[in-house]
Scaffold this motif. Structure first.
Motif, PDB file in Angstrom:
ATOM      1  N   LEU A 251      -8.629  -3.883   2.807  1.00 40.12           N
ATOM      2  CA  LEU A 251      -7.630  -4.804   3.350  1.00 40.12           C
ATOM      3  C   LEU A 251      -6.219  -4.236   3.233  1.00 40.12           C
ATOM      4  CD1 LEU A 251      -6.881  -7.432   4.652  1.00 40.12           C
ATOM      5  CD2 LEU A 251      -6.954  -8.551   2.408  1.00 40.12           C
ATOM      6  N   LEU A 252      -5.898  -3.579   2.123  1.00 43.02           N
ATOM      7  CA  LEU A 252      -4.570  -3.001   1.971  1.00 43.02           C
ATOM      8  C   LEU A 252      -4.320  -1.948   3.043  1.00 43.02           C
ATOM      9  CD1 LEU A 252      -1.928  -2.759   0.409  1.00 43.02           C
ATOM     10  CD2 LEU A 252      -3.025  -1.062  -1.066  1.00 43.02           C
ATOM     11  N   ASP A 253      -5.315  -1.115   3.319  1.00 38.51           N
ATOM     12  CA  ASP A 253      -5.172  -0.085   4.352  1.00 38.51           C
ATOM     13  C   ASP A 253      -4.949  -0.716   5.725  1.00 38.51           C
ATOM     14  OD1 ASP A 253      -5.775   2.006   2.463  1.00 38.51           O
ATOM     15  OD2 ASP A 253      -7.849   1.358   2.580  1.00 38.51           O
TER      16      ASP A 253
ATOM     17  N   PHE B 215      -0.739  -8.370 -12.115  1.00 39.47           N
ATOM     18  CA  PHE B 215      -0.501  -9.683 -11.531  1.00 39.47           C
ATOM     19  C   PHE B 215      -1.369  -9.916 -10.306  1.00 39.47           C
ATOM     20  CE2 PHE B 215       2.357 -12.957  -9.579  1.00 39.47           C
ATOM     21  CZ  PHE B 215       2.371 -13.817 -10.661  1.00 39.47           C
ATOM     22  N   HIS B 216      -1.752  -8.835  -9.642  1.00 28.90           N
ATOM     23  CA  HIS B 216      -2.548  -8.939  -8.410  1.00 28.90           C
ATOM     24  C   HIS B 216      -3.982  -9.390  -8.681  1.00 28.90           C
ATOM     25  CE1 HIS B 216      -3.288  -5.058 -10.177  1.00 28.90           C
ATOM     26  NE2 HIS B 216      -4.297  -4.832  -9.374  1.00 28.90           N
ATOM     27  N   THR B 217      -4.387  -9.461  -9.943  1.00 31.48           N
ATOM     28  CA  THR B 217      -5.757  -9.867 -10.281  1.00 31.48           C
ATOM     29  C   THR B 217      -5.808 -11.249 -10.927  1.00 31.48           C
ATOM     30  OG1 THR B 217      -5.687  -8.886 -12.503  1.00 31.48           O
ATOM     31  CG2 THR B 217      -6.347  -7.453 -10.677  1.00 31.48           C
ATOM     32  N   LYS B 218      -4.643 -11.882 -11.083  1.00 28.90           N
ATOM     33  CA  LYS B 218      -4.576 -13.113 -11.875  1.00 28.90           C
ATOM     34  C   LYS B 218      -4.413 -14.393 -11.061  1.00 28.90           C
ATOM     35  CE  LYS B 218      -2.651 -10.630 -15.847  1.00 28.90           C
ATOM     36  NZ  LYS B 218      -1.500 -10.500 -16.776  1.00 28.90           N
TER      37      LYS B 218
ATOM     38  N   PHE C 152      -5.306  -7.620  -2.456  1.00 29.09           N
ATOM     39  CA  PHE C 152      -6.285  -7.459  -3.537  1.00 29.09           C
ATOM     40  C   PHE C 152      -7.034  -8.763  -3.827  1.00 29.09           C
ATOM     41  CE2 PHE C 152      -3.212  -4.080  -4.182  1.00 29.09           C
ATOM     42  CZ  PHE C 152      -4.040  -2.981  -4.403  1.00 29.09           C
ATOM     43  N   THR C 153      -6.442  -9.880  -3.416  1.00 30.27           N
ATOM     44  CA  THR C 153      -7.073 -11.180  -3.644  1.00 30.27           C
ATOM     45  C   THR C 153      -8.204 -11.414  -2.660  1.00 30.27           C
ATOM     46  OG1 THR C 153      -4.956 -12.067  -4.434  1.00 30.27           O
ATOM     47  CG2 THR C 153      -6.668 -13.659  -3.828  1.00 30.27           C
TER      48      THR C 153
END
Length: 321
Positions: A9-11, A198-201, A253-254
């Motif tokens: 998704l980021l790509d 923070f991107h995993t929380k 990342f979510t």
């Protein structure tokens, strides 16, 4: 090639961001609606570069951790020099030679290459600040970004109209759209997101709300400044970038889009499209007569084709992308 499925998704967002830049430079939708063009082209699409800086800050965490700052700086520096050389025809004024203008263009970057010109010193300064607390980095990011916005508005309002030289200087984009007041704040935010994980929380529902709210703020800020403050002027910096850019990074990342596609190739396409598209636009403007929206789509198609060629060349030359 990668053989395991991974989240790309980021790509995908990086490629979409590169296409947003094309839309901005071509004036997407302008012939249909001035308001729509203002909201989309001069508003939403302009989140692309802030997003790129945020992503770079995120990955600089590993660069610093593995002590690869010199390798990183060398790679980005060579990339900048190569593309400044490729675009030499457009920024070296041989007929009307102006040494000051040439030097300033080389330092701050020609056209879209300002992104690389700001990224290098911005990343190096962040390296010096890497051990500062998250609070210090975030507060510094907001303060520096606000200073840039204030300078931008002082220029737009022509506060120093009675002093033409100063007024011209204040309205010079690199004075506020630079490594210190633009790149560094966004790099800091991306870096803090990675360092704090923070991107995993955050859960999906919260991230969706964050995206909606930050996007709404950007559109509102864009329209308010356009209709009630600056008139026809197009701004380079919006405060809402500090919210929407990291929101997009976290969303990458979510949420997940899994695929076996090679992440490095996808990333190369986003870089190549960004770097080559002004040359494509130049060719179109000098050979065809198209509307802004049609120019956008033709530029996208040709830029993707050109990017494929660049990616193949890069396998041998190594310094193009």
């Amino acid at each position: 090639m990668q053989t395991t499925s991974r989240n790309i998704l980021l790509d995908i967002l990086k490629i979409i961001a590169a296409l947003f830049v094309i839309g901005t430079h071509c004036g997407f939708l302008f012939e249909y609606s001035e308001t729509a063009s203002q909201i989309v082209t001069n508003g939403i699409f302009r989140i692309a570069v802030p997003f790129f800086f945020c992503v770079n800050g995120f990955f600089l965490f590993n660069v610093f951790k593995n002590d690869r700052i010199q390798t990183w700086a060398k790679r980005v520096g060579i990339l900048y020099l190569v593309w400044m050389l490729i675009y030499t025809y457009f920024w070296v004024y041989l007929i009307d030679f102006n040494l000051f203008k040439i030097i300033s263009t080389f330092v701050f970057g020609f056209n879209h290459l300002w992104y690389l010109a700001a990224l290098i010193p911005g990343g190096l300064v962040l390296y010096q600040l890497r051990n500062a607390s998250n609070k210090v980095l975030i507060v510094s990011a907001f303060v520096l970004f606000l200073i840039g916005i204030v300078i931008q508005y002082v220029g737009q309002f022509h506060v120093f109209e009675q002093q033409p030289t100063l007024d011209k200087l204040i309205n010079y984009p690199p004075l506020h759209r630079n490594f210190l007041l633009f790149a560094l704040p966004l790099l800091c935010i991306g870096y803090v997101i990675r360092r704090a994980n923070f991107h995993t929380k955050l859960n999906k529902q919260f991230v969706i709300k964050l995206l909606i709210i930050s996007l709404t703020i950007l559109v509102a800020e864009n329209l308010i400044t356009y209709y009630f403050i600056t008139g026809e002027a197009i701004l380079n910096t919006y405060l809402s970038y500090l919210f929407l850019a990291p929101a997009l990074l976290i969303a990458a990342f979510t949420f997940k889009i899994t695929s076996n596609l090679n992440s490095k190739v996808l990333s190369s396409y986003s870089i190549a499209i960004y770097l080559v598209h002004p040359f494509i636009i130049f060719l179109i403007y000098n050979t065809l007569t198209l509307s802004p929206t049609a120019t956008t789509f033709v530029t996208i198609i040709l830029s993707v084709i050109a990017s494929y060629v660049l990616i193949q060349l890069n396998k041998k030359l190594k310094y193009i992308l």
